[in-house]
Enzyme design. Structure first.
Site, PDB file in Angstrom:
ATOM      1  N   ASN A 187       0.809  -1.218   0.000  1.00  0.00           N
ATOM      2  CA  ASN A 187       0.000   0.000   0.000  1.00  0.00           C
ATOM      3  C   ASN A 187       0.849   1.279   0.000  1.00  0.00           C
ATOM      4  O   ASN A 187       1.674   1.491   0.879  1.00  0.00           O
ATOM      5  CB  ASN A 187      -0.916  -0.014   1.230  1.00  0.00           C
ATOM      6  CG  ASN A 187      -2.194   0.765   1.018  1.00  0.00           C
ATOM      7  OD1 ASN A 187      -2.391   1.378  -0.030  1.00  0.00           O
ATOM      8  ND2 ASN A 187      -3.075   0.731   1.999  1.00  0.00           N
ATOM      9  N   HIS A 196     -14.756  -5.140  10.070  1.00  0.00           N
ATOM     10  CA  HIS A 196     -14.440  -3.854  10.694  1.00  0.00           C
ATOM     11  C   HIS A 196     -15.692  -3.022  10.901  1.00  0.00           C
ATOM     12  O   HIS A 196     -16.291  -2.583   9.933  1.00  0.00           O
ATOM     13  CB  HIS A 196     -13.559  -3.015   9.773  1.00  0.00           C
ATOM     14  CG  HIS A 196     -12.159  -3.472   9.691  1.00  0.00           C
ATOM     15  ND1 HIS A 196     -11.147  -2.620   9.353  1.00  0.00           N
ATOM     16  CD2 HIS A 196     -11.585  -4.669   9.917  1.00  0.00           C
ATOM     17  CE1 HIS A 196     -10.003  -3.290   9.360  1.00  0.00           C
ATOM     18  NE2 HIS A 196     -10.247  -4.536   9.683  1.00  0.00           N
ATOM     19  N   ARG A 202     -14.182  -6.275  14.694  1.00  0.00           N
ATOM     20  CA  ARG A 202     -13.242  -5.274  15.185  1.00  0.00           C
ATOM     21  C   ARG A 202     -13.998  -3.959  15.326  1.00  0.00           C
ATOM     22  O   ARG A 202     -14.738  -3.579  14.421  1.00  0.00           O
ATOM     23  CB  ARG A 202     -12.088  -5.119  14.184  1.00  0.00           C
ATOM     24  CG  ARG A 202     -11.026  -4.140  14.613  1.00  0.00           C
ATOM     25  CD  ARG A 202      -9.980  -3.941  13.514  1.00  0.00           C
ATOM     26  NE  ARG A 202     -10.202  -2.661  12.854  1.00  0.00           N
ATOM     27  CZ  ARG A 202      -9.260  -1.993  12.176  1.00  0.00           C
ATOM     28  NH1 ARG A 202      -8.042  -2.490  12.051  1.00  0.00           N
ATOM     29  NH2 ARG A 202      -9.527  -0.842  11.608  1.00  0.00           N
ATOM     30  N   TYR A 230      -7.640   6.996  12.891  1.00  0.00           N
ATOM     31  CA  TYR A 230      -7.426   5.849  12.022  1.00  0.00           C
ATOM     32  C   TYR A 230      -8.531   4.822  12.256  1.00  0.00           C
ATOM     33  O   TYR A 230      -9.035   4.687  13.369  1.00  0.00           O
ATOM     34  CB  TYR A 230      -6.052   5.215  12.305  1.00  0.00           C
ATOM     35  CG  TYR A 230      -6.046   4.501  13.632  1.00  0.00           C
ATOM     36  CD1 TYR A 230      -5.808   5.201  14.809  1.00  0.00           C
ATOM     37  CD2 TYR A 230      -6.341   3.149  13.721  1.00  0.00           C
ATOM     38  CE1 TYR A 230      -5.874   4.585  16.024  1.00  0.00           C
ATOM     39  CE2 TYR A 230      -6.401   2.517  14.941  1.00  0.00           C
ATOM     40  CZ  TYR A 230      -6.166   3.238  16.095  1.00  0.00           C
ATOM     41  OH  TYR A 230      -6.251   2.628  17.293  1.00  0.00           O
ATOM     42  N   ASP A 260      -7.872  -2.485  17.265  1.00  0.00           N
ATOM     43  CA  ASP A 260      -6.550  -2.217  16.678  1.00  0.00           C
ATOM     44  C   ASP A 260      -6.030  -0.873  17.207  1.00  0.00           C
ATOM     45  O   ASP A 260      -6.662   0.167  16.998  1.00  0.00           O
ATOM     46  CB  ASP A 260      -6.698  -2.161  15.147  1.00  0.00           C
ATOM     47  CG  ASP A 260      -5.363  -2.124  14.430  1.00  0.00           C
ATOM     48  OD1 ASP A 260      -4.326  -1.951  15.098  1.00  0.00           O
ATOM     49  OD2 ASP A 260      -5.358  -2.265  13.182  1.00  0.00           O
ATOM     50  N   HIS A 303      -3.042   0.342  16.384  1.00  0.00           N
ATOM     51  CA  HIS A 303      -2.272   0.925  15.290  1.00  0.00           C
ATOM     52  C   HIS A 303      -0.990   1.595  15.762  1.00  0.00           C
ATOM     53  O   HIS A 303      -0.673   2.720  15.368  1.00  0.00           O
ATOM     54  CB  HIS A 303      -3.158   1.914  14.506  1.00  0.00           C
ATOM     55  CG  HIS A 303      -3.204   1.631  13.052  1.00  0.00           C
ATOM     56  ND1 HIS A 303      -2.576   2.415  12.130  1.00  0.00           N
ATOM     57  CD2 HIS A 303      -3.800   0.642  12.356  1.00  0.00           C
ATOM     58  CE1 HIS A 303      -2.788   1.927  10.927  1.00  0.00           C
ATOM     59  NE2 HIS A 303      -3.527   0.845  11.036  1.00  0.00           N
ATOM     60  N   GLU A 352      -4.702  -5.336  19.092  1.00  0.00           N
ATOM     61  CA  GLU A 352      -3.761  -5.441  17.966  1.00  0.00           C
ATOM     62  C   GLU A 352      -2.779  -4.276  17.928  1.00  0.00           C
ATOM     63  O   GLU A 352      -3.160  -3.131  18.192  1.00  0.00           O
ATOM     64  CB  GLU A 352      -4.601  -5.463  16.684  1.00  0.00           C
ATOM     65  CG  GLU A 352      -3.806  -5.426  15.398  1.00  0.00           C
ATOM     66  CD  GLU A 352      -4.745  -5.404  14.197  1.00  0.00           C
ATOM     67  OE1 GLU A 352      -5.900  -5.876  14.307  1.00  0.00           O
ATOM     68  OE2 GLU A 352      -4.327  -4.903  13.141  1.00  0.00           O
ATOM     69  N   GLU A 406       1.265  -7.228  11.204  1.00  0.00           N
ATOM     70  CA  GLU A 406       0.853  -6.999   9.813  1.00  0.00           C
ATOM     71  C   GLU A 406       1.927  -6.281   9.002  1.00  0.00           C
ATOM     72  O   GLU A 406       1.934  -6.381   7.781  1.00  0.00           O
ATOM     73  CB  GLU A 406      -0.488  -6.262   9.756  1.00  0.00           C
ATOM     74  CG  GLU A 406      -0.449  -4.847  10.281  1.00  0.00           C
ATOM     75  CD  GLU A 406      -1.817  -4.173  10.261  1.00  0.00           C
ATOM     76  OE1 GLU A 406      -2.771  -4.755  10.799  1.00  0.00           O
ATOM     77  OE2 GLU A 406      -1.928  -3.068   9.716  1.00  0.00           O
ATOM     78  N   ARG A 449       0.167 -11.836  12.998  1.00  0.00           N
ATOM     79  CA  ARG A 449      -0.643 -11.302  11.903  1.00  0.00           C
ATOM     80  C   ARG A 449       0.089 -11.199  10.567  1.00  0.00           C
ATOM     81  O   ARG A 449      -0.498 -10.780   9.560  1.00  0.00           O
ATOM     82  CB  ARG A 449      -1.178  -9.919  12.301  1.00  0.00           C
ATOM     83  CG  ARG A 449      -2.293 -10.059  13.297  1.00  0.00           C
ATOM     84  CD  ARG A 449      -2.933  -8.783  13.697  1.00  0.00           C
ATOM     85  NE  ARG A 449      -3.220  -7.839  12.646  1.00  0.00           N
ATOM     86  CZ  ARG A 449      -4.190  -7.973  11.740  1.00  0.00           C
ATOM     87  NH1 ARG A 449      -4.960  -9.035  11.755  1.00  0.00           N
ATOM     88  NH2 ARG A 449      -4.373  -7.035  10.830  1.00  0.00           N
ATOM     89  N   HIS A 475      -3.508 -10.599   8.541  1.00  0.00           N
ATOM     90  CA  HIS A 475      -3.973  -9.328   8.025  1.00  0.00           C
ATOM     91  C   HIS A 475      -4.826  -9.578   6.771  1.00  0.00           C
ATOM     92  O   HIS A 475      -4.478 -10.414   5.947  1.00  0.00           O
ATOM     93  CB  HIS A 475      -2.731  -8.503   7.658  1.00  0.00           C
ATOM     94  CG  HIS A 475      -2.982  -7.084   7.322  1.00  0.00           C
ATOM     95  ND1 HIS A 475      -2.083  -6.346   6.578  1.00  0.00           N
ATOM     96  CD2 HIS A 475      -3.987  -6.243   7.627  1.00  0.00           C
ATOM     97  CE1 HIS A 475      -2.541  -5.111   6.449  1.00  0.00           C
ATOM     98  NE2 HIS A 475      -3.685  -5.020   7.077  1.00  0.00           N
ATOM     99  N   ASP A 484      -6.371  -3.535   1.032  1.00  0.00           N
ATOM    100  CA  ASP A 484      -5.188  -3.377   0.179  1.00  0.00           C
ATOM    101  C   ASP A 484      -4.498  -4.713  -0.088  1.00  0.00           C
ATOM    102  O   ASP A 484      -3.523  -4.767  -0.846  1.00  0.00           O
ATOM    103  CB  ASP A 484      -4.206  -2.361   0.772  1.00  0.00           C
ATOM    104  CG  ASP A 484      -3.915  -2.583   2.241  1.00  0.00           C
ATOM    105  OD1 ASP A 484      -4.854  -2.494   3.053  1.00  0.00           O
ATOM    106  OD2 ASP A 484      -2.757  -2.851   2.569  1.00  0.00           O
ATOM    107  N   GLU A 542      -8.664 -11.824   9.262  1.00  0.00           N
ATOM    108  CA  GLU A 542      -9.288 -10.521   9.011  1.00  0.00           C
ATOM    109  C   GLU A 542      -9.908 -10.533   7.605  1.00  0.00           C
ATOM    110  O   GLU A 542      -9.319 -11.072   6.670  1.00  0.00           O
ATOM    111  CB  GLU A 542      -8.239  -9.414   9.103  1.00  0.00           C
ATOM    112  CG  GLU A 542      -8.787  -8.010   8.923  1.00  0.00           C
ATOM    113  CD  GLU A 542      -7.712  -6.925   9.046  1.00  0.00           C
ATOM    114  OE1 GLU A 542      -6.514  -7.262   8.890  1.00  0.00           O
ATOM    115  OE2 GLU A 542      -8.059  -5.767   9.286  1.00  0.00           O
ATOM    116  N   TRP A 555       1.854   6.230  12.360  1.00  0.00           N
ATOM    117  CA  TRP A 555       0.510   6.096  11.799  1.00  0.00           C
ATOM    118  C   TRP A 555       0.018   4.686  12.019  1.00  0.00           C
ATOM    119  O   TRP A 555       0.732   3.739  11.875  1.00  0.00           O
ATOM    120  CB  TRP A 555       0.453   6.389  10.283  1.00  0.00           C
ATOM    121  CG  TRP A 555      -0.996   6.307   9.877  1.00  0.00           C
ATOM    122  CD1 TRP A 555      -1.976   7.216  10.160  1.00  0.00           C
ATOM    123  CD2 TRP A 555      -1.641   5.227   9.184  1.00  0.00           C
ATOM    124  NE1 TRP A 555      -3.189   6.754   9.693  1.00  0.00           N
ATOM    125  CE2 TRP A 555      -3.011   5.537   9.101  1.00  0.00           C
ATOM    126  CE3 TRP A 555      -1.189   4.006   8.659  1.00  0.00           C
ATOM    127  CZ2 TRP A 555      -3.936   4.692   8.499  1.00  0.00           C
ATOM    128  CZ3 TRP A 555      -2.114   3.160   8.062  1.00  0.00           C
ATOM    129  CH2 TRP A 555      -3.482   3.501   7.975  1.00  0.00           C
TER     130      TRP A 555
END
Ligand code: EZ4
Ligand code: CO
Length: 402
Positions: free
Chosen positions: A37, A122, A147, A159, A210, A212, A236, A262, A283, A312, A316, A339, A402
């Site tokens: 991605n 999600h 999730r 996010y 998650d 992140h 996560e 991931e 993941r 994951h 994407d 996922e 991020w």
């Protein structure tokens, strides 16, 4: 069975995907996903300019030797670009081998271990109320695991929260957008979401969250502890995992199960997390972790240490990765969960596939190979469009994860 041709196909049916197609002398072909991605063309070039020239003329059946040639044989090994390219070749070769054997891929791996693959979707919303409603939609669709992500009061965007609910797409602009982050506000808010979700829906469904990569280990320990009454399936990416031993500190403070991986490119990014039993779910997925040939090493190591898989599966990762992952999940003994973010109808049309969603599970078909194809004519109609994931800053402007 000699490889006579290989090509890279870049397409954008709503989002960018990179695919390798490897063709053998007797006409059997295989396809593999090479999508990274926001860095799509780097992998496309790595394949077309550096790997494909070395692939032509080799025996497509020698998957392991080809893998070792590109990994061990290269002075510059590993990394997300290199391992994604290698994964694409590896998956295409497994597709060819399974087609040549006239078997669905899971049969080559060792056969079926379960009737279906439990997936999680999600649910997200700007507020707790909106997220609770979205979780309800997933329950109505039959999901056993969901999730949940929610906006944080005082922050303009968070996010995992998007306008388009069913087809969440984080790569949202042709130059990176900037998000704002505030850990204190987040840590205050998230337990409210899960308390409300359990009060509303009970404890029947699995709930996941998650982080992140936004916390430090001690902050993650606190969040894990605060969430213990709500029995998460997993928490996560609680912290970024460059420092694998950092997870020791989280582990000392909470029984909330931990998932990570991931963004990992190989077993060397997670061997300590696994052997020290610092996580519960790994993941790392086929497309970003060197393909089936490498991911199965991670899965086997994980099995020894009570760690299960939780690949994951965001939008994407193309339907090719989803198909290959589902064959792997159907076989792998230490399966945990998969996922599953739905692709748009445009994407599904470019990548016809035979997996189906039934009552919270994805079921693989029995088409020889991994069961996913590419419609090249249609793919050619969707030109590449540059798209980046966002970046993230603290309120004072400091760059953050991020
Ligand atoms: O941010 O796939 O668990 N899923 C995620 C994803 C990732 C994107 C990055 O390309 O964290 O939404
Ligand atoms: Co994630």
């Amino acid at each position: 069975m000699k490889i006579v041709d290989a090509k890279v196909i870049v397409t954008c049916p709503g989002r960018n995907f990179v695919t390798i197609k490897i063709i053998t002398e007797d006409g059997i072909y295989g396809i593999g996903d090479a999508t990274l991605n926001g860095r799509e063309l780097a992998v496309a070039s790595y394949l077309a300019d550096h790997l494909i020239p070395c692939l032509i003329g080799r025996d497509a059946g020698q998957i392991e030797d080809i893998w070792q040639f590109f990994y061990r044989g290269a002075y510059w090994r590993g990394g997300p670009v290199g391992m994604t390219a290698l994964a694409a070749i590896d998956v295409a070769l497994w597709d060819i081998k399974a087609k040549a054997a006239n078997m669905p891929l899971y049969q080559l791996l060792g056969g079926r271990s379960r009737s279906g693959v439990m997936v999680y979707g999600h649910a997200n919303g700007n507020t707790v109320e909106e997220t609770v409603e979205e979780v309800g939609r997933y329950i109505d669709m039959g999901y056993k695991a969901i999730r949940a992500q929610t906006g944080v009061p005082g922050l303009a965007s968070t996010y995992g929260v998007s306008k388009d609910k069913l087809f969440y797409e984080p790569a949202d602009a042709d130059l990176p957008t900037e998000n704002e982050w505030d850990t204190a506000r987040y840590l205050e808010h998230v337990p409210t979401l899960f308390r409300t979700l359990r009060d509303t829906y009970g404890y029947d469904r699995h709930l996941l969250h998650d982080v992140h990569h936004r916390l430090t280990p001690i902050e993650a320990g606190r969040l894990g502890k605060d969430l213990e009454p709500f029995r998460l399936f997993w928490l996560e990416d609680a912290v970024s995992a460059e420092l694998q031993e950092g997870f020791r500190l989280i582990r000392q403070h909470t029984t909330t199960p931990l998932a990570v991986g991931e963004v990992f490119a190989s077993i060397h990014n997670c061997h300590q997390l696994i052997t020290e039993q610092l996580i519960d779910y790994i993941r790392t997925t086929i497309v970003h972790g060197g393909g089936i040939s490498h991911i199965r090493r991670i899965a086997h190591l994980a099995e020894l240490y009570h760690v299960r898989t939780g690949f994951h599966g965001a939008t994407d990762l193309s339907p090719i990765t989803m198909g290959a992952a589902l064959h792997f999940d159907t076989w792998v003994p230490n399966f945990g969960i998969q996922e599953y973010m739905r692709h748009t109808p445009e994407t599904d049309e470019v990548f016809p596939h035979d997996y189906t969603f039934e009552d919270g599970y994805l079921i693989v078909g029995d088409t020889p190979g991994h069961g996913v194809d590419i419609n090249e004519e249609l793919a050619a109609k969707y030109e590449y469009e540059r798209a980046y994931l966002p970046v993230n800053r603290l309120s004072d402007g400091t760059m953050f994860n991020w």
